[in-house]
Structure formats: C-alpha cells, structure tokens
Design a protein around this motif. Structure first.
Motif, mmCIF file in Angstrom:
data_model
loop_
_atom_site.group_PDB
_atom_site.id
_atom_site.type_symbol
_atom_site.label_atom_id
_atom_site.label_comp_id
_atom_site.label_asym_id
_atom_site.label_seq_id
_atom_site.Cartn_x
_atom_site.Cartn_y
_atom_site.Cartn_z
ATOM 1 N N UNK A 65 3.617 4.551 -22.266
ATOM 2 C CA UNK A 65 4.298 4.884 -23.519
ATOM 3 C C UNK A 65 5.703 5.406 -23.220
ATOM 4 N N UNK A 66 5.818 6.206 -22.145
ATOM 5 C CA UNK A 66 7.121 6.743 -21.749
ATOM 6 C C UNK A 66 8.113 5.606 -21.474
ATOM 7 N N UNK A 67 7.616 4.515 -20.872
ATOM 8 C CA UNK A 67 8.480 3.379 -20.526
ATOM 9 C C UNK A 67 8.550 2.354 -21.660
ATOM 10 N N UNK A 68 7.737 2.546 -22.712
ATOM 11 C CA UNK A 68 7.708 1.579 -23.816
ATOM 12 C C UNK A 68 7.122 0.243 -23.396
ATOM 13 N N UNK A 69 6.114 0.252 -22.498
ATOM 14 C CA UNK A 69 5.506 -1.012 -22.059
ATOM 15 C C UNK A 69 4.039 -1.072 -22.500
ATOM 16 N N UNK A 70 3.540 -2.306 -22.619
ATOM 17 C CA UNK A 70 2.200 -2.493 -23.173
ATOM 18 C C UNK A 70 1.279 -3.233 -22.217
ATOM 19 N N UNK A 71 1.723 -3.443 -20.992
ATOM 20 C CA UNK A 71 0.853 -4.087 -20.008
ATOM 21 C C UNK A 71 1.130 -3.438 -18.661
ATOM 22 N N UNK A 72 0.158 -3.598 -17.768
ATOM 23 C CA UNK A 72 0.358 -3.073 -16.420
ATOM 24 C C UNK A 72 1.362 -3.958 -15.679
ATOM 25 N N UNK A 73 1.878 -3.432 -14.576
ATOM 26 C CA UNK A 73 2.711 -4.224 -13.671
ATOM 27 C C UNK A 73 2.013 -4.264 -12.319
ATOM 28 N N UNK A 74 2.326 -5.292 -11.522
ATOM 29 C CA UNK A 74 1.692 -5.424 -10.209
ATOM 30 C C UNK A 74 2.761 -5.425 -9.115
ATOM 31 N N UNK A 75 2.445 -4.774 -8.002
ATOM 32 C CA UNK A 75 3.324 -4.773 -6.836
ATOM 33 C C UNK A 75 2.503 -5.106 -5.598
ATOM 34 N N UNK A 76 3.171 -5.269 -4.468
ATOM 35 C CA UNK A 76 2.473 -5.692 -3.236
ATOM 36 C C UNK A 76 2.578 -4.624 -2.162
ATOM 37 N N UNK A 77 1.480 -4.488 -1.434
ATOM 38 C CA UNK A 77 1.409 -3.549 -0.317
ATOM 39 C C UNK A 77 1.458 -4.354 0.974
ATOM 40 N N UNK A 78 2.221 -3.854 1.953
ATOM 41 C CA UNK A 78 2.282 -4.541 3.247
ATOM 42 C C UNK A 78 1.874 -3.563 4.352
#
Ligand code: 0L1
Ligand code: MG
Length: 259
Positions: A65-78
C-alpha cells in the motif's frame, strides 16, 4: 537501453556508490525493468556466480500500500549473496544495507513450465534473514526502478532447514517473528504479514517466474517476503531472526575491522 541501465546498477553495487533512479526523466515499463534485472543477474553469472533462488517483495499489505502496488514483485538470488549462518557481513561490501526477517522454502523438484504447483513442490522450510540494499540514492525508487535493481536483493542468511510438514501442528500462517540486534528487539510480528500465510508465496513465485521466464529447478531457494519492516545494519552488531517453532538465522556485522 537495457544493457546501459544494467551497467549503471552493476557499477553502483561494485563501487558502493548509489546512483540516480533509472526512471528519472524517462519512462521505464515493468517489462523493461524485468529485462534490466535479467541483464544484471547475467552479469553476476558471467563473473562465476550460480543461480541460487528467487525472492518476493511487497508481500506485506502495508508495504504494498505504501508503494501503491497491487501485486508482488520477484527478484533473483545468486550464490555470491549467501552468507553462511553465524558468519559475518562486512558493511564495506554494501551501500546502505537493511535486514528483514523472512521464511525460506526449498523446492524439492523442478517446476514444469506452465504448471500450477501443488503442495508437493516444497521439501523444506527455514528461518532466514534477507539483506536488502538499494543501489539508488536514499533508498528511493519507483516500482520499475526497484524491479530493475533486482528488488534490492543483496545478501541472505538461512537458518537450519527442516522438512516441510515437520514444523508442528499449527501451520506456518501465524508464527511469531523476532528480529533482534544485540539481543534487543528491533522488530516483531507474525508470519501472517507474508501474504496472510508464507506458503502462499510458493504459487505466487511460480506465477511470477513463469511470467518472466525464470527457471525454478529442484533445490531453488525461495525467500517468501518480510514479516517486519527492515532495519538498517550497523557495524559491530549481531543480528538474528527467530521464527517461532522454526528456529533462528543469525550473523554479525563488521565494518571490515572485525566484530
Ligand atoms: O525484499 C523486499 O521486500 C524488498 C522489496 C523491494 C523494496 C525495498 O527495497 O524495500
Ligand atoms: Mg525481502
């Protein structure tokens, strides 16, 4: 543009010098942002790292809500991001790192492209700390900026794995979470802050990985999301995250001179 942006973020991380947001003065679509993320991760792989896992961001309603987004985001771990449990993080390798307590899952088998996962996909669960470190000045970014910056992924510490299903009778959906610095409480909450139940991170991660072409082979580690706000790391401190019934992940912080 994609390679130029990836080079800018890569250099910011390598020189520990924060950079301007990519979206300053120009439009960056979410698809382009994921392409920058891919190029950034490919640079790490070209330097000898291995793909290790994926992480979700904005899994807490408050942060989304703070970012005004409605879906998750994905990132990668190395592999270069992994700090062994109980080991040391040197602040000299980061810009302005913060720690957040998380739940980690390990995939017991390959995910078939397009599949909707069942409960057999995960074979183990562990307490974890994720260290996030925005490559942008003042930790400020738009949604596309943070996706391009690999969702601020910087380091992770995993506590002991235990087989999924062996974590007691109460499920994972409302476990107590404590983030401690030098034995003092720096954050506390519940695993419910992670999508209502951290296990829901598994289908969410599979959905996002399919969308952005990220392979999920057996052994992939998934960081499900933060259970409390992140805290800034300070030199000469000891940090731990405890998840009730799962145990603890911990590390020390130095500024290069030893803790
Ligand atoms: O792991 C996270 O929740 C980070 C998502 C990106 C936003 C941030 O850097 O705070
Ligand atoms: Mg996180």
């Amino acid at each position: 543009m994609i390679e130029r942006f990836a080079a800018r973020l890569d250099e910011a991380a390598a020189t520990r010098t924060p950079c301007a947001q990519l979206s300053d003065g120009q439009t960056l679509s979410l698809d382009d942002a994921y392409s920058v993320q891919q190029a950034l991760v490919e640079r790490r792989i070209a330097r000898g790292e291995r793909a290790y896992g994926v992480k979700l961001g904005f899994t807490s309603k408050a942060k989304a809500a703070q970012m005004g987004v409605f879906d998750v985001i994905i990132g990668r771990l190395t592999s270069g991001m992994v700090i062994p449990d109980g080991d040391t993080l040197d602040l000299a390798g980061f810009i302005h790192p913060r720690a957040e307590p998380e739940v980690a899952f390990r995939l017991g088998r390959d995910v078939v492209p397009g599949e909707i996962p069942g409960s057999d996909l995960v074979d183990a669960v562990a307490p974890a700390v994720e260290v996030i470190d925005s490559r942008y000045r003042d930790f400020r970014f738009s949604l596309a900026d943070v996706v391009a910056d690999n969702t601020s992924a910087a380091a992770l510490v995993l506590g002991p794995w235990r087989p999924l299903g062996d974590e007691g009778p109460t499920g994972l959906d409302n476990r107590g979470v404590l983030l401690e610095v030098d034995g003092r409480i720096a954050g506390s909450g519940s695993t419910a802050a992670i999508l209502g139940d951290p296990l829901l991170a598994v289908p969410a991660a599979v959905r996002m990985a399919h969308r952005y072409g990220i392979p999920l082979p057996a052994g992939t580690v998934l960081l499900a999301g933060a259970a409390t706000p992140a805290v800034a790391l300070r030199a000469n401190t000891h940090v731990s995250a405890t998840i009730s019934g799962l145990g603890r992940a911990r590390f020390s912080v130095t500024d290069g001179g030893g803790a």
